[in-house]
Design an enzyme around this catalytic site. Structure first.
Site, mmCIF file in Angstrom:
data_model
loop_
_atom_site.group_PDB
_atom_site.id
_atom_site.type_symbol
_atom_site.label_atom_id
_atom_site.label_comp_id
_atom_site.label_asym_id
_atom_site.label_seq_id
_atom_site.Cartn_x
_atom_site.Cartn_y
_atom_site.Cartn_z
ATOM 1 N N ASP A 268 1.620 -10.608 7.194
ATOM 2 C CA ASP A 268 2.081 -9.839 6.029
ATOM 3 C C ASP A 268 3.441 -9.212 6.308
ATOM 4 O OD1 ASP A 268 0.276 -8.367 7.863
ATOM 5 O OD2 ASP A 268 0.927 -6.621 6.726
ATOM 6 N N ARG B 70 14.354 0.578 0.299
ATOM 7 C CA ARG B 70 14.703 -0.682 0.938
ATOM 8 C C ARG B 70 15.295 -1.633 -0.105
ATOM 9 N NH1 ARG B 70 9.635 -2.254 4.787
ATOM 10 N NH2 ARG B 70 8.497 -2.713 2.877
ATOM 11 N N ASP C 163 -2.702 6.965 2.457
ATOM 12 C CA ASP C 163 -2.149 7.873 1.446
ATOM 13 C C ASP C 163 -0.907 7.369 0.721
ATOM 14 O OD1 ASP C 163 -0.376 7.993 3.508
ATOM 15 O OD2 ASP C 163 -0.760 10.091 4.043
ATOM 16 N N GLY C 164 -0.397 6.217 1.126
ATOM 17 C CA GLY C 164 0.790 5.685 0.454
ATOM 18 C C GLY C 164 2.082 6.389 0.834
ATOM 19 N N GLY D 169 0.804 -1.210 0.000
ATOM 20 C CA GLY D 169 0.000 0.000 0.000
ATOM 21 C C GLY D 169 0.839 1.262 0.000
ATOM 22 N N ARG D 170 2.050 1.130 0.488
ATOM 23 C CA ARG D 170 2.947 2.287 0.413
ATOM 24 C C ARG D 170 4.372 1.855 0.100
ATOM 25 N NH1 ARG D 170 4.063 4.550 6.362
ATOM 26 N NH2 ARG D 170 3.845 2.606 7.484
ATOM 27 N N ARG E 175 6.367 -12.362 1.326
ATOM 28 C CA ARG E 175 5.851 -12.507 2.696
ATOM 29 C C ARG E 175 4.960 -13.736 2.800
ATOM 30 N NH1 ARG E 175 5.475 -6.763 4.156
ATOM 31 N NH2 ARG E 175 6.779 -5.694 2.656
#
Ligand code: AMP
Ligand code: MG
Length: 530
Positions: free
Chosen positions: A277, A200, A142-143, A110-111, A207
């Site tokens: 997750d 990253r 909002d990401g 989501g982000r 996951r």
């Protein structure tokens, strides 16, 4: 060797070998029959690199002066997603998960936006931007990410690496030049905070929740395709996929997870959100959110306010939870095996394996050999009681214990150990008596093992860090960075490189948590929202 990010070669095995979401518009939705959606990072106003990991740059084969790269605007454009390099084809992946024990359905990146896989002399590394804008998986959020949480992720990933703990890495920390609104404690106090992006880096960001989502939808073909992909690319040594290989793979994931948790217990790290997750199949620590480090040894402690009531993810429960999470992974891949028994056998062996790995780790923390004896087992159990009976700084305790001469009388030993305690009033007669008994027991075992004092200290100091990323330090570094002062961020970056060595210039960072930080938000309490 490359000298610049622009020379990196990118491939996209994930996107090329797995089915894509046919929809390419960026709006929130359920994505079925696909493992990812193509999505570009949102353009940001004024990217600025605040910190870089020279070690990650080196793994990618990029040699250069970090201070030059910090000021290289082309670099910041890439590391915030404003500029894509040839070969990058950004995407967000589709996974699900159990959050706090409840099935949450589709979650997904989501982000986080994956830029592509850098193909290097050291293998493939996926570069992933955290906080680079909305994706089809952003749900109601909002990401974006703020500087506070990004400083924490950047420093902690690198701290874990230098402590010898498997982890995703952090290449860079950049400001976006935009502000982000956050209600840190969901209490109706939204604040504007600087927006930031961490790049990253990991061999894979797969996951448990990937397998879970496809299996929960009964999309067995996709589950198998994804599992075969994982075996081929992340576990190539296991060979050709098939029922036996799936089981070998599951067993390996259990071993990797177990080893990661033992490391966490060794250094006093509390992940804080061990949702499925947030569990990497590579057994790497992933998703640095409301994590924390034990100051005083307290198995019941969790830094995560969202979990304050049940304390599901407390320090002393991390092993249990890892097993619970592995059960969920086993359930997810069950359709590929069609027989519960071999999966159960692997899961049933987990607790025994964990206990023996934990025992060995504790022996090492005490400088003892790892062979089993009842007396060492008792020594470890009574130490854990002792550490909780008076507020004891875990990190300082083991370092001063290494230097405590077991030959001197209890008063002499107390003088050395004194620095590890938070409340002098707790060091009463009954505590001193218990400590004395324990030290006698310890001294006896050291003598049985013919352990010379300097040898004991040397061994202990290779597994007991002196410098950890204390919660209040990360908070101070991010407060200062928010005011534009990067000195502490850079100092901590330097400090975490050598956690086991004496670094007198950083001794103030090895001190006990100051009293003001005991209950301050950000220092001992964090929420999931960041
Ligand atoms: P986490 O607790 O950080 O592991 O996040 C759980 C889920 O929420 C994941 O699917 C994340 O991608 C998503 N998520 C967390 N924060 C945000 C955010 N600010 N914007 C969009 N999605 C988010
Ligand atoms: Mg997550």
């Amino acid at each position: 060797m490359n000298t610049s990010l622009t020379n990196l070669k990118f491939s996209n095995r994930f996107a090329e070998q797995l089915p894509a979401d046919p929809v390419t518009e960026n709006y929130c939705r359920q994505v079925e029959s696909a493992c990812f959606s193509y999505v570009n990072p949102t353009q940001v106003q004024s990217p600025k690199t605040l910190a870089l990991s020279s070690e990650v740059l080196e793994s990618l084969g990029i040699i250069g002066d970090t201070s030059d790269l910090l000021n290289d605007s082309a670099f910041s454009e890439i590391l915030t997603g404003n500029k894509l390099l040839p070969g990058m084809k950004p995407y967000a992946s589709c996974y699900g998960g159990h959050q706090f024990g409840n099935w949450a359905g589709q979650l997904g990146d989501g982000r986080a936006i994956n830029l592509g896989e850098a193909s290097t002399e050291n293998g493939f590394f996926t570069l992933q931007l955290k906080g680079a804008g909305m994706t089809p998986y952003s749900r109601r959020a909002d990401g974006l990410a703020v500087l506070r949480s990004s400083v924490r992720e950047f420093l902690c990933s690198e701290a874990m690496h230098h402590l010898g703990i498997p982890t995703t890495r952090a290449l860079s920390l950049c400001l976006t030049g935009e502000s982000v609104t956050r209600d840190m404690f969901y209490d109706g106090n939204p604040q504007q905070e600087p927006g930031a992006i961490v790049c990253r880096v990991a061999e894979s960001f797969t996951r448990f929740g990937h397998f879970q989502l496809y299996s929960s939808r009964n999309d067995i073909a996709l589950l198998q395709q994804f599992t075969d992909y994982t075996l081929k690319n992340d576990f190539p040594h296991l060979g050709k996929p098939g029922k036996d290989t799936y089981l070998e793979w599951f067993s390996e994931v259990c071993d990797l997870t177990l080893s990661m948790i033992v490391h966490w217990q060794r250094v006093g790290f509390v992940h804080g959100v061990m949702n499925t997750d947030n569990m990497s199949v590579l057994g790497q620590t992933i998703d640095y959110g409301p994590y924390g480090w034990l100051d005083n040894y307290d198995p019941d402690w969790t830094p995560n306010t969202t979990d304050a009531q049940n304390r599901r993810y407390r320090f002393g429960n991390q092993a249990q939870i890892s097993l619970w999470n592995l059960y969920q992974l086993a359930n997810a891949i069950y359709p590929l095996i069609g027989d519960a028994k071999p999966l159960e056998e692997i899961l049933n062996s987990y607790s025994g394996k964990y206990q023996s790995a934990y025992y060995q780790m504790m022996c090492q923390k005490l400088g003892l050999n790892t062979s089993f004896s009842d007396s060492k087992d008792n020594l470890i159990n009574s130490l854990e009681k002792l550490l909780t009976s008076a507020e004891t700084d875990m990190t300082i305790f083991y370092r001063v214990l290494a230097n405590t001469s077991l030959e001197t009388d209890i008063n002499g030993q107390l003088i050395t150990l004194k620095n590890a305690y938070y409340e002098s009033t707790q060091i009463n007669d009954s505590y001193i008596q218990a400590l004395k008994n324990w030290l006698n027991q310890y001294q006896k075992i050291c003598a049985e093992e013919n352990l010379a004092p300097d040898e004991r200290a040397k061994q202990m100091n290779t597994v007991n860090p002196k410098y950890i990323l204390r919660n209040y330090l990360a908070q101070q570094a991010s407060d200062k960075a928010t005011e534009g002062d990067l000195s502490m961020l850079h100092a901590l970056q330097e400090m975490i490189r050598n956690p086991y060595s004496e670094q007198p210039q950083f001794d103030e960072y090895a001190a006990k948590r100051p009293d003001w930080a005991r209950t301050r938000p950000g220092c001992s309490m964090l929420s999931c929202s960041s």
